[in-house]
Design a protein around this motif. Structure first.
Motif, PDB file in Angstrom:
ATOM      1  N   ALA A  17       0.812  -1.334   0.088  1.00  0.00           N
ATOM      2  CA  ALA A  17       0.095   0.114  -0.059  1.00  0.00           C
ATOM      3  C   ALA A  17       0.626   1.164  -0.008  1.00  0.00           C
ATOM      4  N   ARG A  18       1.946   1.252   0.851  1.00  0.00           N
ATOM      5  CA  ARG A  18       2.865   2.256   0.770  1.00  0.00           C
ATOM      6  C   ARG A  18       3.464   2.706  -0.535  1.00  0.00           C
ATOM      7  N   GLU A  19       3.880   1.585  -1.414  1.00  0.00           N
ATOM      8  CA  GLU A  19       4.416   1.882  -2.652  1.00  0.00           C
ATOM      9  C   GLU A  19       3.461   2.179  -3.518  1.00  0.00           C
ATOM     10  N   GLU A  20       2.005   1.951  -3.706  1.00  0.00           N
ATOM     11  CA  GLU A  20       1.130   2.470  -4.486  1.00  0.00           C
ATOM     12  C   GLU A  20       0.912   4.034  -4.181  1.00  0.00           C
ATOM     13  N   LEU A  21       0.878   4.503  -2.900  1.00  0.00           N
ATOM     14  CA  LEU A  21       0.569   5.715  -2.612  1.00  0.00           C
ATOM     15  C   LEU A  21       1.953   6.691  -3.132  1.00  0.00           C
ATOM     16  N   ARG A  22       3.061   6.088  -3.070  1.00  0.00           N
ATOM     17  CA  ARG A  22       4.182   6.725  -3.547  1.00  0.00           C
ATOM     18  C   ARG A  22       4.342   6.819  -5.023  1.00  0.00           C
ATOM     19  N   ASP A  23       3.616   5.794  -5.759  1.00  0.00           N
ATOM     20  CA  ASP A  23       3.502   5.861  -7.189  1.00  0.00           C
ATOM     21  C   ASP A  23       2.592   6.819  -7.484  1.00  0.00           C
ATOM     22  N   LEU A  24       1.732   7.308  -6.819  1.00  0.00           N
ATOM     23  CA  LEU A  24       0.950   8.459  -6.962  1.00  0.00           C
ATOM     24  C   LEU A  24       1.093   9.760  -6.685  1.00  0.00           C
ATOM     25  N   GLY A  25       2.282   9.671  -5.968  1.00  0.00           N
ATOM     26  CA  GLY A  25       2.872  11.203  -5.659  1.00  0.00           C
ATOM     27  C   GLY A  25       2.315  11.515  -4.080  1.00  0.00           C
TER      28      GLY A  25
END
Length: 223
Positions: free
Chosen positions: A106-114
């Motif tokens: 979940a953390r990586e997905e948030l990072r990809d969205l900025g």
């Protein structure tokens, strides 16, 4: 003497008679003029002389010719009330549905969205799945805000990396990637000369790691 007197009287009497005749003739002529005028009206069919209509009647417009005043004449017409939606603060995307995911994923997905993230772990348990987010899934957001990830279980163990010799910025990025919170007692410029805890120390996610950049820590600053 008698003849002279009589002649004198006779002369004065003739002059007076002439004056009476002239006056009487003038009155007769005026009377004839009046009679003639009256006779003309009679001969004309007893018509009455025209009467000039009153000024008010001649100048007053008829009710049908009166212009109907417009209710809005002379007054500003109010602008129509329109409802406009407030400008959206979003950047075209919403918070993704992360509930049930592993918190690292979940953390990586948030990072990809900025988007930023903050991990909040439970007090016990070993589950590493996300149980809720704040803002909730589907909430319109703009780039750069922080999304809180509430993890079902307690923070898992985590090993502190070796940061000595790295630039302060590189050390910061590595700590964040590994799940630690960096702290800078001597500032954020230069290379890392010391760290606490030391490298290979086993801690937990979200633990604070202090790094001294540019100069070795003094006795007062040492942990």
């Amino acid at each position: 003497m008698t003849d002279g007197t009589m002649d004198g009287r006779s002369g004065r009497g003739d002059a007076g008679s002439d004056r009476r005749l002239i006056v009487g003739g003038g009155l007769a002529a005026a009377l004839l003029a009046v009679i003639g005028a009256a006779g003309g009206w009679v001969l004309a069919g007893d018509q009455k002389p025209p009467v000039t209509p009153p000024v008010e009647a001649a100048s007053s417009p008829t009710p049908s010719a009166r212009p109907t005043p417009s209710p809005s004449r002379g007054r500003p017409t109010p602008a129509p009330v329109t409802s406009s939606a407030a400008p959206s603060p979003t950047s075209g995307f919403t918070v993704p549905d992360l509930v049930g995911m592993e918190f690292e994923e979940a953390r990586e997905e948030l990072r990809d969205l900025g988007l930023g993230w903050q991990l909040v772990f439970g007090s016990s348990g070993s589950s590493s799945s996300v149980r809720s987010t704040r803002p909730a899934a589907g909430t319109p957001v703009k780039r750069g805000i922080t999304v809180v990830l509430n993890v079902a279980g307690a923070a898992p163990p985590n090993e502190v990396p070796d940061l000595i010799g790295d630039s302060c910025e590189e050390a910061r990025a590595e700590l964040v990637d590994d799940g630690f919170t960096p702290r800078y007692p001597s500032g954020r410029s230069g290379t890392v000369t010391a760290q606490d805890p030391e490298a290979d120390t086993v801690g937990r996610w979200n633990d604070v790691v202090s790094i001294w950049c540019g100069a070795a820590p003094s006795d007062d600053e040492s942990p």
